[in-house]
Design a protein around this motif. Structure first.
Motif, short mmCIF file in Angstrom:
data_model
loop_
_atom_site.label_atom_id
_atom_site.label_comp_id
_atom_site.label_asym_id
_atom_site.label_seq_id
_atom_site.Cartn_x
_atom_site.Cartn_y
_atom_site.Cartn_z
N ALA A 36 0.84 -1.19 0.00
CA ALA A 36 0.00 0.00 0.00
C ALA A 36 0.88 1.24 0.00
O ALA A 36 2.09 1.17 0.22
N ARG A 37 0.25 2.39 -0.26
CA ARG A 37 0.95 3.68 -0.18
C ARG A 37 0.24 4.56 0.84
O ARG A 37 -0.96 4.79 0.76
N PHE A 38 1.00 5.03 1.81
CA PHE A 38 0.51 5.98 2.80
C PHE A 38 1.37 7.23 2.70
O PHE A 38 2.60 7.16 2.86
N GLY A 39 0.74 8.36 2.40
CA GLY A 39 1.52 9.57 2.17
C GLY A 39 2.48 9.34 1.03
O GLY A 39 2.09 8.93 -0.06
N ASP A 40 3.76 9.56 1.28
CA ASP A 40 4.77 9.37 0.24
C ASP A 40 5.46 8.01 0.33
O ASP A 40 6.41 7.74 -0.41
N ALA A 41 5.00 7.17 1.25
CA ALA A 41 5.70 5.91 1.51
C ALA A 41 5.00 4.71 0.87
O ALA A 41 3.81 4.51 1.06
N GLU A 42 5.76 3.94 0.11
CA GLU A 42 5.29 2.65 -0.41
C GLU A 42 5.65 1.60 0.64
O GLU A 42 6.83 1.45 1.00
N VAL A 43 4.65 0.87 1.14
CA VAL A 43 4.88 0.05 2.32
C VAL A 43 4.34 -1.37 2.14
O VAL A 43 3.57 -1.66 1.23
N VAL A 44 4.76 -2.21 3.08
CA VAL A 44 4.17 -3.54 3.26
C VAL A 44 3.52 -3.57 4.64
O VAL A 44 4.18 -3.28 5.65
N SER A 86 -1.57 -5.87 16.01
CA SER A 86 -0.53 -6.81 15.58
C SER A 86 -0.09 -6.53 14.15
O SER A 86 0.00 -7.43 13.30
N CYS A 87 0.18 -5.26 13.88
CA CYS A 87 0.53 -4.84 12.52
C CYS A 87 1.90 -4.18 12.51
O CYS A 87 2.16 -3.23 13.28
N LEU A 88 2.77 -4.68 11.66
CA LEU A 88 4.09 -4.10 11.44
C LEU A 88 4.14 -3.55 10.02
O LEU A 88 3.72 -4.22 9.07
N VAL A 89 4.64 -2.33 9.87
CA VAL A 89 4.70 -1.68 8.56
C VAL A 89 6.16 -1.44 8.20
O VAL A 89 6.89 -0.78 8.95
N THR A 90 6.58 -1.98 7.07
CA THR A 90 7.95 -1.79 6.61
C THR A 90 7.95 -1.17 5.23
O THR A 90 6.95 -1.22 4.50
N ALA A 91 9.07 -0.59 4.86
CA ALA A 91 9.21 -0.05 3.51
C ALA A 91 9.12 -1.17 2.49
O ALA A 91 9.64 -2.27 2.71
N PHE A 92 8.46 -0.91 1.38
CA PHE A 92 8.39 -1.87 0.29
C PHE A 92 9.70 -1.83 -0.48
O PHE A 92 10.20 -0.75 -0.83
N VAL A 93 10.28 -3.00 -0.74
CA VAL A 93 11.46 -3.09 -1.61
C VAL A 93 11.08 -3.98 -2.79
O VAL A 93 10.41 -5.00 -2.62
#
Length: 307
Positions: A36-44, A86-93
């Protein structure tokens, strides 16, 4: 399937508004994963499945381990943590699993070896233990409790738990088996490349354990040969492979099958996912039986116990 609205709102509070709709990422058995994308961040987004704490997963420890790995440059950055969901959000690579053959050769093999040693030696102490004999006992008790008593546990599972205790006793006390922070789940899907570097992902089983479990787990889950194991040990220690180190790694391949086999047994009782956990357990327990039938196995136990 979409992430729960409460999760979206909690992440938006930390990262900014959701742009577009999250898309499902495959590959997970115990979690629900979304891009997903939140603000300017592409995340997992990694959202825990039901009852994963029964498998020994500690989400706070996962957060600590992933953050430490990211700081070492071997995992994507942690952008948010929402413990109440129980949610962890990391940068998408933009990376893919490394094919078995490529993982067993340079440049991937030495890079993964260096990444693991960096985590083992420089990550902070984690708040949980990863003790395979204890995990085995816990899984068997849970399978009996939640399933149909002893009939929920195949006979090979009891043999596997006893073998785990025997291997642990053989290596106990040697300084190379002192507790260190470990990943503990180095399946092919968790060792990625973006074409430039290696990434280690999915730290949910991370805990204080035996570094040789990580090496053996990586080896057996990715089809390493004995020659590959020697190359892995040489890359990890930056020194020639010794009989004791080789024996310890071969034993920890078996320890990995103990954990995977009994994980499949307990998941078959507690999970509601559409996955053949019985076949998964049988694959690992059958391979474990074949490994212990190797005439060199007793010699490995002897060599691993050598100071």
């Amino acid at each position: 399937m979409a992430p729960p609205r409460a999760v979206i709102e909690a992440v938006q509070d930390q990262l900014g508004a959701l742009a577009g709709e999250p898309t499902v990422l495959g590959g997970g058995i115990t979690n629900h994963n979304f891009r997903a994308r939140f603000g300017d961040a592409e995340v997992v987004l990694r959202i825990a499945g039901r009852d994963t704490e029964l498998l020994g997963i500690d989400r706070a420890a996962e957060h600590v381990a992933t953050t430490a790995a990211a700081r070492l440059g071997i995992a994507p950055a942690v952008l948010a943590f929402v413990p109440e969901h129980s949610c962890l959000v990391t940068a998408f690579v933009d990376a893919v699993p490394i094919a078995d053959r490529a993982l067993r050769e340079p440049p991937a093999l030495p890079e993964v070896a260096r990444a693991l040693r960096a985590f083992h030696e420089h990550a902070p102490a984690l708040p949980v233990r990863f003790d395979v004999p204890a995990i085995a006992r816990s899984y068997l008790a849970l399978a009996r409790e939640r399933g149909d008593g002893d009939r929920a546990v195949p006979p090979a599972a009891w043999d596997a738990a006893r073998l785990a205790a025997r291997i642990a006793a053989a290596v106990a006390g040697h300084p190379e088996h002192a507790l260190v922070p470990c990943h503990d789940d180095l399946l092919c899907a968790n060792v990625l490349t973006d074409g430039r570097r290696v990434w280690l992902v999915d730290w949910e089983y991370a805990g204080m354990g035996d570094r040789y479990f990580d090496l053996g787990n990586l080896s057996i889950n990715n089809g390493f040969t004995e020659a590959d194991d020697r190359a892995l040990l040489e890359a990890y220690w930056d020194a020639p492979c010794t009989p004791r180190r080789f024996a310890a790694l071969r034993l920890m391949r078996s320890m990995s099958d103990v954990r995977e086999g009994l994980w499949g047994v307990v998941q078959g009782v507690i999970s509601d996912l559409d996955f053949d956990f019985s076949a998964y357990a049988d694959t690992h327990l059958r391979r474990l039986t074949e490994t212990t039938a190797d005439p060199r196995f007793e010699g490995w136990l002897h060599d691993a116990a050598t100071p």
